[in-house]
Design a protein around this motif. Structure first.
Motif, short mmCIF file in Angstrom:
data_model
loop_
_atom_site.label_atom_id
_atom_site.label_comp_id
_atom_site.label_asym_id
_atom_site.label_seq_id
_atom_site.Cartn_x
_atom_site.Cartn_y
_atom_site.Cartn_z
N THR A 67 0.92 -1.15 0.08
CA THR A 67 -0.13 0.01 -0.16
C THR A 67 1.05 1.20 -0.14
O THR A 67 2.07 1.02 0.06
N GLY A 68 0.21 2.58 0.04
CA GLY A 68 1.15 3.65 0.04
C GLY A 68 1.23 4.04 -1.47
O GLY A 68 1.15 3.41 -2.29
N TYR A 69 2.05 5.17 -1.47
CA TYR A 69 2.26 5.71 -2.90
C TYR A 69 2.95 5.03 -3.72
O TYR A 69 2.79 4.91 -4.93
N GLY A 70 3.86 4.14 -3.13
CA GLY A 70 4.97 3.36 -3.72
C GLY A 70 4.35 2.03 -4.09
O GLY A 70 5.09 1.00 -4.46
N ARG A 71 2.96 1.62 -3.70
CA ARG A 71 2.43 0.58 -3.78
C ARG A 71 2.69 -0.32 -5.12
O ARG A 71 3.08 -1.50 -4.96
N ALA A 72 2.50 0.41 -6.07
CA ALA A 72 2.75 -0.27 -7.51
C ALA A 72 4.15 -0.59 -7.85
O ALA A 72 4.28 -1.46 -8.77
N SER A 73 5.09 0.15 -6.99
CA SER A 73 6.49 -0.40 -7.42
C SER A 73 7.08 -1.22 -6.33
O SER A 73 8.29 -1.50 -6.26
N VAL A 74 6.19 -2.07 -5.67
CA VAL A 74 6.60 -3.13 -4.81
C VAL A 74 6.41 -4.48 -5.65
O VAL A 74 5.43 -5.11 -5.58
N PRO A 75 7.60 -5.11 -6.16
CA PRO A 75 7.28 -6.34 -7.04
C PRO A 75 7.03 -7.41 -6.28
O PRO A 75 6.50 -8.22 -6.92
N PHE A 76 7.48 -7.45 -5.15
CA PHE A 76 7.28 -8.87 -4.46
C PHE A 76 5.96 -8.74 -3.63
O PHE A 76 5.54 -10.01 -3.39
N ALA A 77 5.21 -7.99 -3.88
CA ALA A 77 3.95 -7.97 -3.30
C ALA A 77 2.81 -8.72 -4.24
O ALA A 77 2.92 -8.69 -5.57
N ALA A 78 1.92 -9.62 -3.64
CA ALA A 78 1.04 -10.35 -4.53
C ALA A 78 -0.12 -9.39 -4.79
O ALA A 78 -0.94 -9.52 -5.94
N ASP A 79 -0.35 -8.33 -4.21
CA ASP A 79 -1.58 -7.56 -4.26
C ASP A 79 -1.08 -6.04 -3.91
O ASP A 79 -0.13 -5.91 -3.05
N ASP A 80 -1.93 -4.99 -4.42
CA ASP A 80 -1.78 -3.74 -3.95
C ASP A 80 -3.15 -3.25 -3.37
O ASP A 80 -4.27 -3.32 -4.28
N VAL A 81 -3.13 -2.43 -2.58
CA VAL A 81 -4.42 -1.92 -2.26
C VAL A 81 -4.11 -0.53 -1.43
O VAL A 81 -3.11 -0.23 -1.23
N THR A 82 -4.91 0.23 -1.65
CA THR A 82 -4.55 1.81 -1.43
C THR A 82 -4.56 2.09 -0.03
O THR A 82 -5.06 1.27 0.75
N GLU A 83 -3.87 2.84 0.33
CA GLU A 83 -3.49 3.28 1.82
C GLU A 83 -4.88 3.70 2.49
O GLU A 83 -5.02 3.76 4.03
N ILE A 84 -5.90 4.33 1.82
CA ILE A 84 -7.25 4.77 2.34
C ILE A 84 -7.78 3.43 3.01
O ILE A 84 -8.34 3.35 4.12
N THR A 85 -7.88 2.42 1.95
CA THR A 85 -8.67 1.31 2.60
C THR A 85 -7.77 0.48 3.72
O THR A 85 -8.42 0.00 4.78
N CYS A 86 -6.32 0.71 3.55
CA CYS A 86 -5.61 0.02 4.51
C CYS A 86 -5.65 0.89 5.91
O CYS A 86 -5.52 -0.15 7.09
N HIS A 87 -5.52 1.96 5.92
CA HIS A 87 -5.58 2.95 7.20
C HIS A 87 -6.82 2.72 8.07
O HIS A 87 -6.83 2.31 8.89
N ALA A 88 -8.10 2.55 7.18
CA ALA A 88 -9.40 2.24 7.82
C ALA A 88 -9.10 0.79 8.49
O ALA A 88 -9.71 0.67 9.53
N ARG A 89 -8.77 -0.07 7.83
CA ARG A 89 -8.62 -1.54 8.28
C ARG A 89 -7.59 -1.75 9.28
O ARG A 89 -8.00 -2.43 10.29
N GLY A 90 -6.44 -0.98 9.11
CA GLY A 90 -5.57 -1.01 10.16
C GLY A 90 -6.11 -0.59 11.59
O GLY A 90 -5.87 -1.28 12.69
#
Lengths: 457, 646
Positions: B440-463
């Motif tokens: 997640t986060g601004y650089g979420r698309a550039s994390v090559p080893f992540a299986a998935d990316d989700v916006t930080e908005i959804t993630c902060h709410a969930r966290g």
């Protein structure tokens, strides 16, 4: 803590929960201020200026006191129609200026933002909407606006009308003058009269309207004569007087107070000696020879009042509104003998007399001809003409935060003035929101500009 | 053939030749009249990367669209531009262009200024205003005849009107009766319409002020005199759904009232204030809505992507293709030349294969005899690649945090993500233990080893939801002030994102703002966090612009104001901006603050004060979790756990 600070903080603490208390507190504060504004011994203000401040304060207080007689309007709504119906106009720009004068603006500005009013919106209109939404302003009898001169008039008064659940009256003003355009606006003004009559449950008193028109015409003639004399006499001025004059020259036109002020202002300027220079147009349009020829002028009176007066004061024309709370500006311009604040272009935008045989038609023409209406080139031409006429050394263009209407044409206006040989400074700030004007920056820019002017002597 | 038409034939090939186009900016523009001169038309939706020319001619605080038009026309290509006096900003653009006509070499391409015409457009709709507009159209025809040397051809005008039989849509319209997402508000930049359409599962229908609804077919028959024809034509032009500059715009309610609308994207342009009012009024509708403000430059595309994706995600409207793309991203990343080879995500950080999907239930498993796959399925990772710092959190199958790490992001987000993950995974026996990773986060698309990316908005709410679930202060609103942006997120009854607001392209109201102010005050950020808690005097600092605020702080220092008071002023400025955002969203307590700025006690105090003021005096408390900066990563880890268990 100063009285104004206390006033502002009390309003800020209470306005959300206790709008009634805040309203009463404001009215008491304004009443006290009106008493303080009386001219006193040793007062540097001229009689006309003291009267001006009292008259505008009185108008504001009365409009707030009785919502059933209050018309919430923009600056250009035809004032004479309202006065003829016994209504008291409460204008957005004037009201917000008074809020700011009492250091009460911040809470209302923030409140408006919370209600979704864009933060980039003109702070005069934003503060007004904060007052509407928070309950400070009670439902007025009428809401009336013209489309001229800025977009904010459309959005603000629609929002206010929607909040109060009432109908507004909107005058659509074309951007260019033609007989068809005048007829178009005239028809709307006829409807406005009917709208007022229906709302008040009585016919408009035509004699009252004629009287208002006569007062306006007399006021305009005094304004013109004043400007003629301003071209050749030194006249002490200060920032807030220019702002108060805007209210009298628009929303109070047609009243006895406005006429009295413009008459007094003319009488006051005639107290000052004629200086060299100026085109010297007299009241009849003839050319004066630069000598003091009128009986009203008395050099000794001037010298007693302003012993250090510098006849070589730099003459400065102001464009648009003035941040009259800004200390650096007050220090530089208020009653200064070095830098003479001549006039704001908001105080000569509609020097149009009304035709007594066609009051509505001439009101329509006045709305269209206002130099803020239409192309910015028209305003540039008008301001440049005035700068030449008053032999201004410099012009200051104030870009009010959120005013796309004026700011968008600032460079056009600057170019026209510079081409006419008038040194011009463009500055930005906020005439309502203290947070929007940086005193340090303002002082530096203004001082550097004035140093530049002084260097050019 | 009419006299006018004959004159037109004779003039053919003159200055305004076939193939040339007139640019225009307003849907009320009489483009069918252009056809009467044989001219084409082009509705201007510029995509200018720079406003350098416009900024040299106009005061900076002007609407970005107006500036982009100024810039665009300066690039040449139009025979002329026809404006209506639709708004203050465009009126001034037309003034500047008309002033330029008196100056040489303004148009880069032709060496001459592009002529500009202005047609007065009424703001009310009534019989008189229709006649007035018709009169203005006639005036334009006469002016254009003089300008072009051509005569107006009524026949061609009538033909053009006759051809305009259906709404002229500028973007894809949804089939009648089908669900769609409405794009409302001010004209949108192409990047917004394109990305919205690409990311959304439903058709996105452009109903902004750029949307044309012209239909003249049944009004232009017969041999009408031009005057009469123009009155009918003006009436039809003005009958379009009113834009917000029109005084009477009650008909606009139909735009958002269609029951087929499943969501609204509401676009406003910075410094165009008309549409903010309408958006505020939409708050009472039950339709999910997202407000996006742009400055009409393409440079905000990164923020656009984040917001759109988060919005569609939270409302179940994300296009399947986008979801699939995200899921296969880990198998398709590529390396640029010179980079160190990065192992395939599926080989390292839990891009799991389908065969293991059902083996993940249960608590943390430390029994090595269960085999590598079983152990690996016990951990889930979230990585929040922010503009300032990158956080990694690993949770076990029960959702307990087993490791968390924060590293500075630096210049390479992917590298920071790898460092953070390596360090965090060291505590659980290595990266191979991780079953699923969500970035997640601004650089979420550039994390090559992540299986998935989700916006930080959804993630902060969930966290935050996971941290406070079931507690008395279970959060309803999350306030996240990060390094580059700030967000207010309202958590819905289902623990998902009910609504959110995000600051626009401006450092004011962000951690960057605090950094700038700290640097100006010569303080460390940590020092600033404790300063200003006990101010002696209230000083006001602009909340609108970080650059402006910086010079204000310099003035305050020069004016001898106490440092602690200035810090408090800075805190109030940032808090005021965020609190306004919260109020616009209708945010309610309990509030939880996340992000690195939450560690700044002064900002938290200022925020509590502002929120208390807003609530009319009811004390608003802002709770800060123990590690507020890892909430995004924690949310991502929980989402990974959920996805990994499927």
């Amino acid at each position: 803590m100063s009285a104004v600070d206390f006033f502002g903080k009390t309003v800020e603490r209470n306005f959300r929960r206790r709008p009634r208390f805040t309203r009463g507190f404001l009215r008491i504060g304004y009443a006290a201020q009106q008493r303080l504004l009386r001219r006193r011994r040793g007062d540097r203000r001229l009689p006309s200026q003291a009267f001006l401040e009292q008259a505008t304060m009185r108008a504001m207080r009365r409009a707030l006191a009785d919502p059933s007689r209050c018309a919430l309007v923009n600056m250009f709504a035809p004032a004479e129609l309202l006065h003829a119906m016994g209504l008291r106009p409460l204008c957005a720009e004037g009201f917000s200026s008074f809020l700011s004068g009492g250091k009460c603006e911040r809470g209302y500005l923030d409140f408006a933002s919370e209600k979704g009013v864009p933060e980039t919106y003109c702070s005069y209109h934003r503060a007004l909407l904060g007052a509407v939404h928070s309950g400070l302003l009670q439902k007025p009898r009428f809401i009336i606006t013209s489309s001229s001169v800025c977009d904010a008039n459309t959005s603000t008064f629609r929002e206010a009308a929607s909040h109060y659940g009432m109908e507004k009256f909107y005058i659509d003003v074309p951007h260019e003058e033609s007989e068809e355009a005048v007829a178009y606006v005239r028809t709307q003004l006829e409807r406005l009269v009917a709208f007022l009559e229906e709302g008040m449950g009585r016919r408009m008193d035509q004699d009252a309207l004629r009287l208002a028109a006569l007062r306006t015409n007399e006021s305009v003639r005094y304004q013109r004569k004043f400007i003629d004399e301003l071209a050749r006499r030194e006249f002490p001025n200060y920032i807030s007087a220019e702002m108060h004059r805007i209210i009298v020259g628009h929303n109070l036109l047609g009243t006895e107070d406005a006429l009295k002020f413009f008459r007094m202002q003319y009488e006051d300027i005639m107290e000052f000696p004629v200086q060299g220079g100026g085109t010297g147009l007299n009241v009849d349009g003839g050319i004066r020879d630069g000598l003091h020829v009128d009986g009203g002028g008395d050099d000794s009176g001037f010298n007693q009042r302003f012993p250090d007066s510098d006849p070589r004061a730099k003459r400065i024309i102001w464009c648009h509104v003035l941040p009259y709370y800004a200390v650096p500006l007050k220090k530089l311009f208020d009653f200064s003998d070095r830098y003479r604040l001549l006039i704001s272009d908001l105080n000569f935008d509609q020097l149009t007399e009304l035709d007594e045989s066609d009051i509505l038609g001439s009101m329509a023409r006045r709305l269209i001809r206002n130099h803020f209406n239409g192309s910015a080139l028209r305003r540039a031409e008008s301001v440049t003409d005035m700068a030449k006429r008053l032999e201004a050394d410099a012009a200051i263009i104030f870009c009010q935060w959120g005013c796309k209407h004026s700011n968008g044409g600032a460079f056009l206006l600057r170019d026209a003035l510079v081409a006419a040989g008038v040194n011009t400074l463009v500055i930005d700030g906020d005439a309502v929101d203290r947070r929007g004007t940086n005193d340090g920056q303002l002082a530096t820019r203004m001082q550097a500009f004035l140093e530049m002017l002084d260097g050019g002597r | 053939m009419t006299g006018n038409a004959r004159k037109f034939e004779a003039m053919a090939g003159n200055a305004a030749a076939e193939g040339q186009v007139i640019g225009y900016v307003c849907k009320y523009t009489p483009i069918e009249i252009f056809a009467g001169f044989g001219m084409g038309h082009s509705f201007m939706l510029p995509n200018e990367n720079s406003f350098d020319y416009a900024d040299s001619r106009m005061w900076p605080s002007m609407c970005g669209y107006a500036k982009s038009v100024m810039q665009h026309v300066h690039g040449g290509g139009y025979e002329s531009v026809v404006f209506t006096d639709c708004c203050d900003a465009l009126k001034r653009v037309s003034d500047l262009m008309r002033a330029d006509c008196g100056k040489p070499a303004v148009d880069r391409a032709s060496g001459a200024a592009t002529p500009a015409f202005v047609i007065g457009l009424p703001r009310v709709i009534c019989e008189e205003s229709i006649r007035a507009y018709a009169q203005n159209l006639m005036t334009f025809i006469r002016e254009y005849e003089v300008h072009s040397g051509m005569a107006f051809d009524v026949r061609r005008f009538a033909d053009a009107c006759a051809k305009t039989t259906a709404p002229e849509a500028l973007s894809a319209a949804a089939p009648v009766g089908a669900g769609y997402v409405a794009l409302l508000g001010a004209r949108a930049p192409k990047s917004l319409t394109e990305r919205a359409s690409a990311l959304c599962a439903l058709p996105v229908r452009d109903l902004t002020c750029a949307s044309h609804e012209r239909s003249f077919a049944d009004s232009e028959s017969g041999d009408l005199a031009l005057d009469e024809r123009l009155i009918r034509y003006a009436g039809r032009l003005l009958a379009q759904t009113p834009c917000m500059r029109m005084s009477d715009n009650g008909a606009r309610a139909a735009l958002s009232g269609d029951p087929n609308i499943k969501a609204i994207i509401y676009h406003t342009i910075q410094f165009c204030d008309f549409y903010g009012f309408e958006y505020a009024g939409l708050g009472t509708k039950k339709i999910p809505s997202l407000k996006i403000e742009t400055d009409y430059s393409p440079s905000s595309s990164g923020q656009l992507e984040t917001r759109l994706q988060a919005f569609f995600e939270s409302n179940g409207l994300l296009a399947e293709k986008v979801q699939e793309d995200k899921n296969v991203k880990n198998n398709n990343y590529s390396l640029s030349a010179g980079d160190e080879p990065i192992p395939r995500a599926s080989d390292t950080y839990g891009a799991r294969d389908a065969d293991n999907a059902r083996d993940t239930d249960g608590a943390r498993d430390t029994d090595s005899t269960k085999g590598a796959d079983s152990a690996r399925d016990s951990y889930y990772a979230g990585i929040d690649c922010g503009s300032t710092s990158t956080n990694a959190v690993i949770v076990d199958a029960g959702g307990t945090i087993v490791a968390s790490v924060t590293v500075p992001t630096g210049a390479n987000g992917a590298d920071a993500a790898r460092r953070a993950m390596d360090e965090a995974a060291g505590g659980i026996g290595g990266a191979e233990m991780i079953a699923w990773t969500v970035a997640t986060g601004y650089g979420r698309a550039s994390v090559p080893f992540a299986a998935d990316d989700v916006t930080e908005i959804t993630c902060h709410a969930r966290g935050v939801h996971e941290l406070f679930r079931g507690l008395p202060n279970e959060a309803r609103t999350v306030i996240d002030i990060g390094g580059q942006d700030s967000k207010v997120i309202r958590i819905g009854a289902d623990a998902g994102v009910a609504e959110f607001s995000m600051n626009d392209k401006c450092a004011a109201g962000t951690g960057r703002f605090l950094e700038l102010m700290a640097a100006t005050l010569g303080m460390e950020l940590g020092e600033m966090a404790s300063a200003g808690l006990h101010p002696k005097e209230r000083v006001d600092i602009s909340s609108m612009c970080a650059v402006f605020a910086e010079s204000e702080v310099i003035s305050l220092i020069a004016g001898g104001k106490a440092r602690d008071d200035i810090v408090w002023g800075v805190n109030l400025a940032i808090a005021g901006r965020v609190a306004s955002m919260a109020a616009r969203l209708g945010a309610r307590p309990p509030y939880v603050m996340t992000g690195g700025v939450a560690k700044n006690a002064g900002v938290v105090k200022a925020l509590e004060l502002k929120l208390t003021e807003q609530s009319g005096g009811a004390k608003a408390e802002v709770t800060v979790p123990k590690d507020p900066q890892i909430c995004g990563a924690l949310g991502a880890a929980h989402i990974a756990r959920e996805k990994g268990k499927r």
